[in-house]
Design an enzyme around this catalytic site. Structure first.
Site, PDB file in Angstrom:
ATOM      1  N   HIS A 189       8.576   6.898   8.599  1.00  0.00           N
ATOM      2  CA  HIS A 189       9.231   7.063   7.304  1.00  0.00           C
ATOM      3  C   HIS A 189      10.692   7.431   7.554  1.00  0.00           C
ATOM      4  CE1 HIS A 189       5.853   7.129   4.236  1.00  0.00           C
ATOM      5  NE2 HIS A 189       5.263   6.826   5.383  1.00  0.00           N
ATOM      6  N   ASN A 243       8.787   4.208   3.904  1.00  0.00           N
ATOM      7  CA  ASN A 243       8.840   3.678   5.257  1.00  0.00           C
ATOM      8  C   ASN A 243      10.221   3.082   5.487  1.00  0.00           C
ATOM      9  OD1 ASN A 243       5.786   3.182   4.383  1.00  0.00           O
ATOM     10  ND2 ASN A 243       5.949   3.456   6.581  1.00  0.00           N
ATOM     11  N   ARG A 294       0.839  -1.204   0.000  1.00  0.00           N
ATOM     12  CA  ARG A 294       0.000   0.000   0.000  1.00  0.00           C
ATOM     13  C   ARG A 294       0.881   1.266   0.000  1.00  0.00           C
ATOM     14  NH1 ARG A 294      -0.811   4.685   2.562  1.00  0.00           N
ATOM     15  NH2 ARG A 294      -0.382   3.664   4.547  1.00  0.00           N
ATOM     16  N   ASP A 295       1.545   1.509   1.106  1.00  0.00           N
ATOM     17  CA  ASP A 295       2.299   2.757   1.248  1.00  0.00           C
ATOM     18  C   ASP A 295       3.447   2.821   0.244  1.00  0.00           C
ATOM     19  OD1 ASP A 295       2.630   5.204   2.369  1.00  0.00           O
ATOM     20  OD2 ASP A 295       3.433   4.510   4.274  1.00  0.00           O
ATOM     21  N   CYS A 347       5.338   9.987   0.336  1.00  0.00           N
ATOM     22  CA  CYS A 347       4.057  10.549   0.729  1.00  0.00           C
ATOM     23  C   CYS A 347       3.730  11.655  -0.259  1.00  0.00           C
ATOM     24  CB  CYS A 347       4.102  11.099   2.152  1.00  0.00           C
ATOM     25  SG  CYS A 347       2.589  11.968   2.594  1.00  0.00           S
ATOM     26  N   HIS A 370       4.464   4.077  12.836  1.00  0.00           N
ATOM     27  CA  HIS A 370       4.704   4.039  11.385  1.00  0.00           C
ATOM     28  C   HIS A 370       5.709   5.135  11.066  1.00  0.00           C
ATOM     29  CE1 HIS A 370       2.866   3.724   7.168  1.00  0.00           C
ATOM     30  NE2 HIS A 370       3.420   4.922   7.092  1.00  0.00           N
TER      31      HIS A 370
END
Ligand code: ZN
Length: 313
Positions: A216, A256, A15-16, A247, A214
């Protein structure tokens, strides 16, 4: 040093990571559904118990995630102890989760008051109060629901986020019936002493909540932040294969922290994750081929430290 015996890692690369991939012309790079399903199978085989499979955002807004429903349908039954979750923006996201059989969803709100007021014309707490319909529909359909707070440490709009602002959002989540909360340093601006203090504060103040962190790795501080969070008592962390990601709202944001780097550090520290780092490294290499560029991972470059032993004559 006081550290937990084991930690849980959620893989968010599907996802990210993938949501920000672009091709050479700057257009969204969309992987084939079959490739995503293969990656997902590999992650389950590597030992992950929590995997963020994608998101139910509007397909025009995030084309890379448009097939999340298909990925969930194609993987079908997963072992009972494996949790697949998807990020959702609103109640339409819950409906898509119901339709494809996704058993867990995650909402998100930005902790930046300025960002919310400017873009959504409401405070973060008002946004969270608006999630009540998502909670109702999820609970009626046996779908677990969690919430994320992005930029609870700092944001490009306001700098350091006041703790009272974070508390107000946590309380808004608890009020609508969400008690699994992720603190997401999407802008990569958090530093270890602040992470320690905020983690210690929320664990003490909200004992009924469960937490995810979470980080980054935008400025190379994510690993130190994980260590600080573990010292404060946190045991659940997101990471991304090969450190893939970024992002879209934060200029220059890196991905991440890389999953294999985190798992390797934990392995070498004697902290259990239940995940096979060699299998994760193989997945990262495969993902690197699929996205067509190198990934931001130390362990992929250097290999495991234990594999070095005895190699130096
Ligand atoms: Zn993120």
């Amino acid at each position: 040093m006081k550290l937990p015996e084991s930690v849980k890692i959620c893989e968010v690369g599907l996802r990210d990571g993938l949501q920000n991939e672009k091709d050479q012309d700057g257009n969204p790079l969309v992987l084939k559904t079959e490739d995503k399903v293969e990656i997902l199978k590999g992650l389950i085989d590597a030992g992950y118990k929590v995997i963020e499979v994608g998101s139910f955002m509007h397909p025009k807004k995030v084309p890379q995630m448009a097939d999340t429903d298909e990925v969930v349908k194609k993987i079908g039954e997963v072992p009972a102890d494996v949790e697949l979750r998807a990020l959702i923006p609103n109640v339409r996201g819950v409906q898509r989760a119901i339709e494809c059989g996704c058993k867990k969803v995650k909402l998100n709100v930005s902790a930046s008051r300025m960002h919310n007021l400017k873009n959504l014309n409401r405070t973060p707490e008002e946004s969270v109060a608006g999630f009540a319909d998502c909670v109702k529909l999820s609970k009626e359909n046996n779908i677990a629901i969690s919430g994320s707070i992005s930029m609870p440490f700092a944001s490009p709009w306001e700098g350091r986020t006041p703790v009272e602002d974070v508390d107000a959002i946590i309380e808004a989540y608890l009020k609508v019936g969400i008690n699994e909360i992720s603190l997401s340093d999407a802008s990569g601006m958090a530093v270890p002493n602040q992470v320690y203090d905020l983690c210690e504060h929320v664990i003490k103040k909200y004992p009924d909540a469960t937490w995810w962190l979470h980080f980054h790795n935008t400025r190379g501080v994510a690993m130190a932040n994980i260590l600080a969070a573990m010292q404060a008592g946190m045991t659940q962390f997101d990471s991304s294969f090969g450190g893939l990601g970024g992002c879209p709202f934060v200029p220059g944001a890196a991905g991440n922290i890389s999953s294999e780097d985190v798992i390797h550090m934990l392995d070498e520290s004697g902290i259990k994750t239940g995940i096979d780092v060699l299998k994760v490294m193989a997945i990262s290499r495969k993902v690197s081929e699929l996205v067509g560029h190198k990934l931001d991972s130390y362990v992929l470059r250097a290999g495991r430290s234990k594999d070095l032993i005895g190699t130096q004559g």
